[in-house]
Design a protein around this motif. Sequence first.
Motif, mmCIF file in Angstrom:
data_model
loop_
_atom_site.group_PDB
_atom_site.id
_atom_site.type_symbol
_atom_site.label_atom_id
_atom_site.label_comp_id
_atom_site.label_asym_id
_atom_site.label_seq_id
_atom_site.Cartn_x
_atom_site.Cartn_y
_atom_site.Cartn_z
ATOM 1 N N THR A 200 66.774 19.681 57.113
ATOM 2 C CA THR A 200 67.959 19.236 56.613
ATOM 3 C C THR A 200 69.286 18.742 57.849
ATOM 4 O OG1 THR A 200 68.663 20.022 55.239
ATOM 5 C CG2 THR A 200 70.341 19.316 55.828
ATOM 6 N N GLU A 201 69.024 19.739 58.964
ATOM 7 C CA GLU A 201 69.239 18.884 60.269
ATOM 8 C C GLU A 201 68.703 17.760 60.804
ATOM 9 O OE1 GLU A 201 68.642 20.905 64.804
ATOM 10 O OE2 GLU A 201 69.387 22.497 63.093
ATOM 11 N N LYS A 202 67.467 17.934 60.663
ATOM 12 C CA LYS A 202 66.308 16.381 61.145
ATOM 13 C C LYS A 202 66.493 15.149 60.309
ATOM 14 C CE LYS A 202 64.446 18.608 64.979
ATOM 15 N NZ LYS A 202 64.979 17.533 66.085
ATOM 16 N N CYS A 203 67.487 15.231 59.438
ATOM 17 C CA CYS A 203 67.209 14.736 58.088
ATOM 18 C C CYS A 203 65.990 13.831 57.058
ATOM 19 C CB CYS A 203 68.406 13.394 59.025
ATOM 20 S SG CYS A 203 69.401 13.229 59.356
ATOM 21 N N ILE A 204 65.080 15.396 57.391
ATOM 22 C CA ILE A 204 63.618 14.591 56.546
ATOM 23 C C ILE A 204 64.135 14.018 54.948
ATOM 24 C CG2 ILE A 204 60.995 15.932 56.428
ATOM 25 C CD1 ILE A 204 61.987 15.688 59.169
ATOM 26 N N ALA A 205 63.152 13.432 55.152
ATOM 27 C CA ALA A 205 63.334 12.572 53.223
ATOM 28 C C ALA A 205 63.551 14.039 52.456
ATOM 29 C CB ALA A 205 62.496 11.684 53.265
ATOM 30 N N PRO A 206 64.419 13.902 51.052
ATOM 31 C CA PRO A 206 64.349 14.849 50.207
ATOM 32 C C PRO A 206 63.206 15.587 49.582
ATOM 33 C CG PRO A 206 66.179 12.939 50.014
ATOM 34 C CD PRO A 206 65.507 12.804 51.503
ATOM 35 N N ASP A 207 62.121 14.208 49.338
ATOM 36 C CA ASP A 207 60.844 14.534 48.598
ATOM 37 C C ASP A 207 59.606 15.000 49.793
ATOM 38 O OD1 ASP A 207 60.448 12.239 50.266
ATOM 39 O OD2 ASP A 207 59.246 10.872 48.700
ATOM 40 N N LEU A 208 60.075 14.950 50.604
ATOM 41 C CA LEU A 208 59.416 15.549 51.907
ATOM 42 C C LEU A 208 59.720 16.922 51.784
ATOM 43 C CD1 LEU A 208 58.356 13.323 54.786
ATOM 44 C CD2 LEU A 208 56.725 14.555 53.380
ATOM 45 N N GLN A 209 61.082 16.990 51.966
ATOM 46 C CA GLN A 209 61.762 18.459 51.926
ATOM 47 C C GLN A 209 61.696 19.758 50.498
ATOM 48 O OE1 GLN A 209 65.338 19.481 53.150
ATOM 49 N NE2 GLN A 209 66.639 17.227 54.319
ATOM 50 N N LYS A 210 61.150 18.929 49.511
ATOM 51 C CA LYS A 210 60.511 19.444 48.259
ATOM 52 C C LYS A 210 59.449 19.889 48.341
ATOM 53 C CE LYS A 210 63.984 17.084 45.146
ATOM 54 N NZ LYS A 210 64.365 16.701 43.835
ATOM 55 N N ILE A 211 58.172 18.894 49.244
ATOM 56 C CA ILE A 211 57.052 19.671 48.958
ATOM 57 C C ILE A 211 56.675 20.695 50.330
ATOM 58 C CG2 ILE A 211 54.736 18.851 49.968
ATOM 59 C CD1 ILE A 211 55.612 16.159 49.319
ATOM 60 N N PHE A 212 57.906 20.790 51.400
ATOM 61 C CA PHE A 212 57.415 21.431 52.653
ATOM 62 C C PHE A 212 58.046 22.892 51.393
ATOM 63 C CE2 PHE A 212 58.453 19.170 56.187
ATOM 64 C CZ PHE A 212 57.804 20.044 57.521
ATOM 65 N N MET A 213 59.307 23.006 50.814
ATOM 66 C CA MET A 213 59.304 24.470 49.781
ATOM 67 C C MET A 213 58.284 24.848 49.108
ATOM 68 S SD MET A 213 62.313 25.433 51.494
ATOM 69 C CE MET A 213 62.110 24.227 52.900
ATOM 70 N N THR A 214 56.952 23.852 49.250
ATOM 71 C CA THR A 214 56.651 24.515 47.948
ATOM 72 C C THR A 214 55.290 25.238 48.450
ATOM 73 O OG1 THR A 214 54.686 22.746 48.520
ATOM 74 C CG2 THR A 214 56.349 22.436 46.923
ATOM 75 N N LEU A 215 55.587 25.224 50.096
ATOM 76 C CA LEU A 215 54.703 26.373 51.184
ATOM 77 C C LEU A 215 54.702 27.418 51.108
ATOM 78 C CD1 LEU A 215 54.357 24.300 54.275
ATOM 79 C CD2 LEU A 215 53.127 24.087 52.031
#
Length: 391
Positions: A200-215
Amino acid sequence: MTNKLLHTPEGVRDLYNGKCLQKITLDQKILSVFQSYGYRPIQTPTFEFFDVFSSDVGTTPSKDLYKFFDREGNTLVLRPDITPGIARAVSKYFKEQSTVRLCYSGNVFINNTSYQGRLKESTQLGAEYIGEKSVESDGEMITMVVDSLKKAGLHDFQISVGHSDLFEGLIEESGLSDEMDRVKHLIMNKNFYGLQDYLTEKCIAPDLQKIFMTLNAFFDTPSQWEDIMVLAESYPRIYATLKYLKELDEVLRLYQVTDYIHYEFGLLTTHKYYTGIIFQGYSFGSGEPIVKGGRYDKLMRYFEKDAPAIGFAIELDQLMLALQRQGNDTVPFAKKITVLYRKERRQEAIQKAMEQRIEGVTVELVLVDSASDFEKKKLQFSDSEVLDLYS
């Protein structure tokens, strides 16, 4: 001084009697599985030149290696990992062969700190499939792991399967290449709250953040990540990896091993040479993975042979611990006869022993010198059938 004569250094141990027999038996059983798949045995040296395990190879940090010098001043290393030694041997002896299947059993040495409570010398059994890059070869290796653990008598276990391109694709698409080590540290420590805040701090795109959370998730079947594939359609590397894992699942279903498989997108490893599929095996009763493996398509180039490869190693000591805690660690001893004889009946004793050994029976010859000695030794060998050639 007396203590040092009788005790082993920290991190190593003696094995004897039942435990030693169990280890030898497991070794033979698992190697027989490897050979049934067409893998041929190889032995590489216990120590190699330092360059075989240097940081360029990406196996074990230099501080964790046992290093010493030969008379010519070369730096040598007790192997911490068998795969680089096999990669070197294949590059030397199998240069013209397009595909090579090899299996091995041997000890490895890692100079862990004493506070970690880990063995510094342990035994690995493994297999390497060099020269083939396909979902079929990946499926074969994972299936061979399942068959090996079942052959060893282990039934309650799971193989976690991941892929290095998921993490690397996310880093690439997020523009976080310079911060990769930090992100990897958060994921390997399961600090996904910290990861969410950082993204969030790095302003990563929301859809990429969702994929990151699947890790942080586990999946039993590809149907459970269909929604993630929709999110990944805009990111070719991530999408292609998810599609590949879906096809791998189809291969594993043909082998009928999917009951033992789950998919862990956040599966990462300290071994830097993995380039594709990664997998680890776990079972209750063992705090460490009992199997580690994956694809290493770039490692062979370091040894001047450009060939894809995949392999794994079963940690035999961890497997034995898991079997023990699951109550399946006993190995039946073969039928044994103990011949208690006096010197005057030596010829008769030896003849009977030879006859029984030809029939496959274990026979111990024990010389007895008195009636009291006979009674004492009869008690000592009460676990076997005693043949009296003393009375």
